[in-house]
Structure formats: structure tokens, C-alpha cells
Design an enzyme around this catalytic site. Structure first.
Site, PDB file in Angstrom:
ATOM      1  N   HIS A   1       0.884  -1.180   0.000  1.00 29.66           N
ATOM      2  CA  HIS A   1       0.000   0.000   0.000  1.00 29.66           C
ATOM      3  C   HIS A   1       0.914   1.219   0.000  1.00 29.66           C
ATOM      4  CE1 HIS A   1      -3.515  -2.476   1.281  1.00 29.66           C
ATOM      5  NE2 HIS A   1      -2.574  -3.182   1.876  1.00 29.66           N
TER       6      HIS A   1
ATOM      7  N   HIS B   1      -8.723  -9.730   0.657  1.00 32.01           N
ATOM      8  CA  HIS B   1      -8.519  -9.582   2.098  1.00 32.01           C
ATOM      9  C   HIS B   1      -9.671 -10.334   2.750  1.00 32.01           C
ATOM     10  CE1 HIS B   1      -7.336  -7.075   5.708  1.00 32.01           C
ATOM     11  NE2 HIS B   1      -8.418  -7.721   6.119  1.00 32.01           N
TER      12      HIS B   1
ATOM     13  N   HIS C   1      -2.303 -12.542   2.851  1.00 28.45           N
ATOM     14  CA  HIS C   1      -1.960 -12.557   4.283  1.00 28.45           C
ATOM     15  C   HIS C   1      -2.710 -13.585   5.138  1.00 28.45           C
ATOM     16  CE1 HIS C   1      -5.312  -9.806   4.028  1.00 28.45           C
ATOM     17  NE2 HIS C   1      -4.601  -8.719   3.886  1.00 28.45           N
TER      18      HIS C   1
ATOM     19  N   ASP D   1       2.541  -6.683   2.556  1.00 29.81           N
ATOM     20  CA  ASP D   1       1.393  -5.867   2.974  1.00 29.81           C
ATOM     21  C   ASP D   1       1.883  -4.537   3.561  1.00 29.81           C
ATOM     22  OD1 ASP D   1      -1.202  -5.081   3.365  1.00 29.81           O
ATOM     23  OD2 ASP D   1      -1.625  -6.450   5.012  1.00 29.81           O
TER      24      ASP D   1
HETATM   25  O1  DOR Z   1      -3.529  -3.518   8.384  1.00 26.63           O
HETATM   26  C1  DOR Z   1      -3.808  -3.244   7.232  1.00 26.63           C
HETATM   27  N1  DOR Z   1      -3.575  -2.033   6.719  1.00 26.63           N
HETATM   28  N2  DOR Z   1      -4.380  -4.176   6.450  1.00 26.63           N
HETATM   29  C2  DOR Z   1      -4.876  -3.877   5.244  1.00 26.63           C
HETATM   30  O2  DOR Z   1      -5.409  -4.747   4.611  1.00 26.63           O
HETATM   31  C3  DOR Z   1      -4.835  -2.500   4.731  1.00 26.63           C
HETATM   32  C4  DOR Z   1      -3.700  -1.799   5.313  1.00 26.63           C
HETATM   33  C5  DOR Z   1      -3.701  -0.325   5.023  1.00 26.63           C
HETATM   34  O3  DOR Z   1      -3.917   0.051   3.875  1.00 26.63           O
HETATM   35  O4  DOR Z   1      -3.435   0.461   5.943  1.00 26.63           O
END
Ligand code: DOR
Length: 442
Positions: free
Chosen positions: A62, A176, A230, A300
Site C-alpha cells: 500500500h 482480504h 496474508h 502488505d
Molecule cells: O492492516 C492493514 N492495513 N491491512 C490492510 O489490509 C490494509 C492496510 C492499510 O492500507 O493500511
């Protein structure tokens, strides 16, 4: 043609084994393995004592651009990738705006072309109503579904919408998997949660199990390729074992190296969705990687600022940064005997390239792209927040000393990271996918 580079004296590592020999690179590609000593080269990189690996393909990150660039952007994230040995990333659609149309997908690709020092690809996100967009997208590894909400507001929870996506699209799908109803019920029972430990009770084993079962049921019935992002629980490793030539699965470093016992020390720094689980789960995840039930390791990488993370739970956001340290974590694990170097290459380079039909990457082979990383298995270094290139400027592994680090990263034959520095002037390329290949089991 172009510049010819000889990488000399490294031990080259592939899933199938190792060999010591030179690699000749030209025009961004691997021209020859073990070339004759007489072969012309414009530059020789002395890699004696080092190991040469294919560049890491991180299929779940991300990077926050557009819209959330106070946390990260495509330039800073790509520098962190280069330092960490990641030569290609696939980024998730929960940016602002979300990547849920072909136009926005192409905008992200155009932006990455101007900013990223490593290679890039972007998922298209599913919504309950954008099926035409997901059908029209071609320049993408696949479709991402949030079956269960996380950071952002992308959620597809209604069965009818999920059935349509699996029935009417052809791109590979990843998701997810945390069951929204279970998460909400747990949260209500715990009054929303007050302690960070509650996060793992709210996003519990059952939430992960229900959603993963639901997704696999859809994939089987619609004969649709599906990648479970994950995996965090022991029970999911049993579910994904029934792959039927369609299902692949991945684990993340935070689920392999942290347990709920670490909340006391690290608090919301390790608040993630799916949540961190127990040491029993961690042991089973390692076992599942070893026996092939889980094929991929991805990070992730989900940066938030320290200020955001330090808010009291449940205000603190879920997510942690990792691209900069993921390969080192795994090299250190190999040094400690938890796995072999060949397995690290299989999980982080070869398998993700195969799962997503990525053309020309994930191997050290003639004709493949010269996306390569030289690692020093003897180098010990302590992770420090002040050294992190990710814009958020911290790591949940700060203070941890790892042995085994990337020391040089090449992207399309160009040195992008060396001597501890990233060449920020380099630009990576758009990843190319050939979805007729049939993926990991194809
Ligand atoms: O903990 C997470 N943060 N899991 C996710 O699937 C998205 C991610 C985020 O974009 O902050």
C-alpha cells in the site's frame, strides 16, 4: 545492445539450487549465464563472497499515492523497495481516490512511470457496482476484493455482488479475507475494544476462517483463480491446502515474526488487519510455507505516521511498513536455520511472478529481465528508525539486529541501490502480465 555488465563470482540462487558463476547482462536482460572469460563486458561487478538472487516481487503493498501522501508516496516507497531488494511491486487500490476504474488505474501507472525507481503494477479494486471496469482492465496483475473492511472504504460483502465478480470476470482475484459480520459482532461484544490486545479478539481466528472459506467456495464454484492474501491462522493453512489448481496463498513477515505476546512491547505498531495471532499459528504458517500450502511471502507494507499509530486503540490505524526489511528478515531466518535460501527465493521471487503471470521476472535465466539483488549473508545490521527510507520513518523491527542484507539492487540491469544509497534518478518499468499462462499451477 547497450552496456554489458558482468556480475562476477557470486553464488547464484534459484528455487532449484545454487551455482557459482558469472552472469552477463545487456540491454536490461540476462544475456548469458557462465559466459566465457573472453566475453566482452563494459563493466564488471565483483560479487565475490556474495549471493545473487532474482529481485524480490512483492505482490502486496500500500503505497498511499494518490491522496494519502503524508504517509508514503510512490517515490519514497520505491526507494525503500530498492534498498530492500524489491525490484517489482504490485500496489493495492485503497488509495484516495480508490483504484476502481480503468482510468484511475492508468493514472497510477503514469504517475509511477515518473516517480518509481523499481518496476510496478497496480491492482484494480472491486466494488459492488464496478464489474464493467474490472472486466475492461488489462494492464494489471488482477482484481483485489476486500471481503471485510480494512483501511479505507473498499468493501464487497454482499453475496450477490461477490457471485457476479467471480462469475463475470476473468482476471485472477485476490482478497482480504476477514468476515465483516464476525468482526462487527466481536467489536460490539468488547465495546469497540480498549486495549491493543483486543484487536486480535475482534479480528479473531473465526473472522479469518469464515471469510477464507467463503472466498474459496466462490473460487471453486466459478472455477476462478484466487490468491488468499496474508494468511494469519493455522486453520486457513488447512483450507488453502485444497488448491484444486486454482488457489494460491501468501504469508507476511509480521505474521511470521510477531505474536500476540509482542503487543506488550510494541503496542499498536503491530496493529494489522488481519491481526497478529498466536505462537501456535506462527509455527503452523512456517510449516505451511515449508510444505507448499502457502507459496508466497509478501509484505502488505502499509505505512501510517507514528503520530497516527500512537493514538489510543481503537483510534490507531492498522498497518506497518516492511518492504525495506522483508528480504533481510528472511535472509536472517535462513541464517538461523528456519528455512533455506532456495526457499526464500521460491517464496519471494519465483512464486509471486508465477501466481500473477508476470513476464520475464522472478528467475536468473537467459532472456529474463536483469532485476537482481546481491546479498551479503554475513552482514549484520541493526534496523533503526532514522535509517528508514519509507516516508513514515519507522519500522516495527527497530532495534532488531539481522544477519544477511541486500547490498546491491539492479533493475533492468542498472544499479539502483549500492553502497547504502539509492539512485533516485532511475525509473522502473510497468510490469507486463500474460494471463493466458494460467498462474502458479498453470
Ligand atoms: O492492516 C492493514 N492495513 N491491512 C490492510 O489490509 C490494509 C492496510 C492499510 O492500507 O493500511
Amino acid at each position: 545492445m547497450g552496456k554489458r555488465v558482468r556480475i562476477s563470482g557470486a553464488e547464484c540462487v534459484l528455487p532449484s539450487g545454487r551455482w557459482r558463476g558469472d552472469v552477463l547482462v545487456e540491454g536490461g536482460r540476462i544475456l548469458d549465464l557462465d559466459p566465457p572469460a573472453s566475453a566482452r563486458a563494459d563493466q564488471t561487478i565483483d560479487a565475490t563472497g556474495l549471493h545473487l538472487l532474482p529481485g524480490v516481487v512483492d505482490d502486496q503493498v500500500h503505497f498511499r499515492e494518490p491522496g494519502l501522501t503524508h504517509k508514503e508516496d510512490l517515490a519514497t516507497a520505491s526507494w525503500a523497495c530498492a534498498k530492500g531488494g524489491v525490484t517489482t511491486f504490485f500496489e493495492m487500490p485503497n488509495t484516495k481516490p480508490t483504484t476502481t476504474t480503468v482510468e484511475r488505474l492508468h493514472e497510477k501507472l503514469a504517475l509511477a512511470a515518473t516517480k518509481s525507481v523499481v518496476n510496478y503494477g497496480f491492482y484494480i479494486g472491486a466494488t459492488p457496482t464496478n464489474i464493467e471496469e474490472t472486466r475492461a482492465a488489462t494492464r494489471t496483475p488482477g482484481i483485489k476484493i476486500f471481503i471485510g473492511s480494512s483501511t479505507g472504504d473498499l468493501l464487497v460483502d454482499e453475496q450477490a455482488a461477490l457471485e457476479r465478480i467471480f462469475a463475470e470476470t476473468t482476471l485472477p482475484i485476490c482478497a482480504h479475507c476477514e468476515d465483516e459480520a464476525t468482526v462487527r459482532a466481536n467489536s460490539a461484544r468488547l465495546n469497540g475494544g480498549t486495549r491493543i490486545q483486543d484487536h486480535s479478539l475482534i479480528r479473531d481466528h473465526l473472522a479469518a476462517e469464515i471469510a477464507t472459506r467463503r472466498a474459496l467456495d466462490l473460487a471453486y464454484r466459478h472455477n476462478h483463480r484466487f490468491h488468499v492474501l496474508h494468511v494469519s491462522t493455522a486453520i486457513e493453512t488447512e483450507i488453502v491446502a485444497d488448491h484444486r489448481g486454482l488457489i494460491t496463498a501468501e504469508a507476511c513477515p509480521h505474521h511470521l515474526f510477531f505474536t500476540v505476546d509482542d503487543y506488550e512491547r510494541l503496542g499498536s505498531l503491530i496493529q494489522m488487519n488481519p491481526s497478529i495471532k498466536t505462537k501456535e499459528d506462527v509455527a503452523v504458517l512456517w510449516k505451511a510455507l515449508g510444505d507448499g500450502r502457502i507459496q508466497v511471502i509478501a509484505t502488505d507494507h502499509a505505512p501510517h505516521t507514528l503520530e497516527e499509530k500512537r493514538q489510543p486503540y481503537p483510534k490507531s490505524p492498522s498497518g506497518l511498513p516492511a518492504v525495506e526489511n522483508s528480504l533481510a528478515l528472511m535472509l536472517d531466518a535462513a541464517n538461523r536455520g528456519l528455512c533455506t535460501l532456495e526457499q526464500v527465493v521460491a517464496w519471494m521471487c519465483d512464486a509471486p511472478a508465477r501466481v500473477w503471470d508476470l513476464v520475464g521476472k522472478g528467475r536468473i535465466e537467459r532472456g529474463y529481465d536483469a532485476d537482481l539483488v546481491l546479498v551479503d549473508l554475513n552482514k549484520s545490521q541493526t534496523i533503526r528508525n532514522e535509517d528508514q527510507l519509507t516516508k513514515c520513518g519507522w519500522s516495527p523491527w527497530a532495534g532488531t539486529t539481522l544477519t544477511g542484507w541486500p547490498v546491491m539492487t539492479l533493475v533492468h540491469g542498472e544499479v539502483v541501490f549500492a553502497d547504502g544509497k539509492v539512485d533516485t534518478s532511475h525509473r522502473g518499468k510497468e510490469a507486463i502480465f500474460d494471463h493466458s499462462r494460467g498462474g502458479y499451477w498453470g
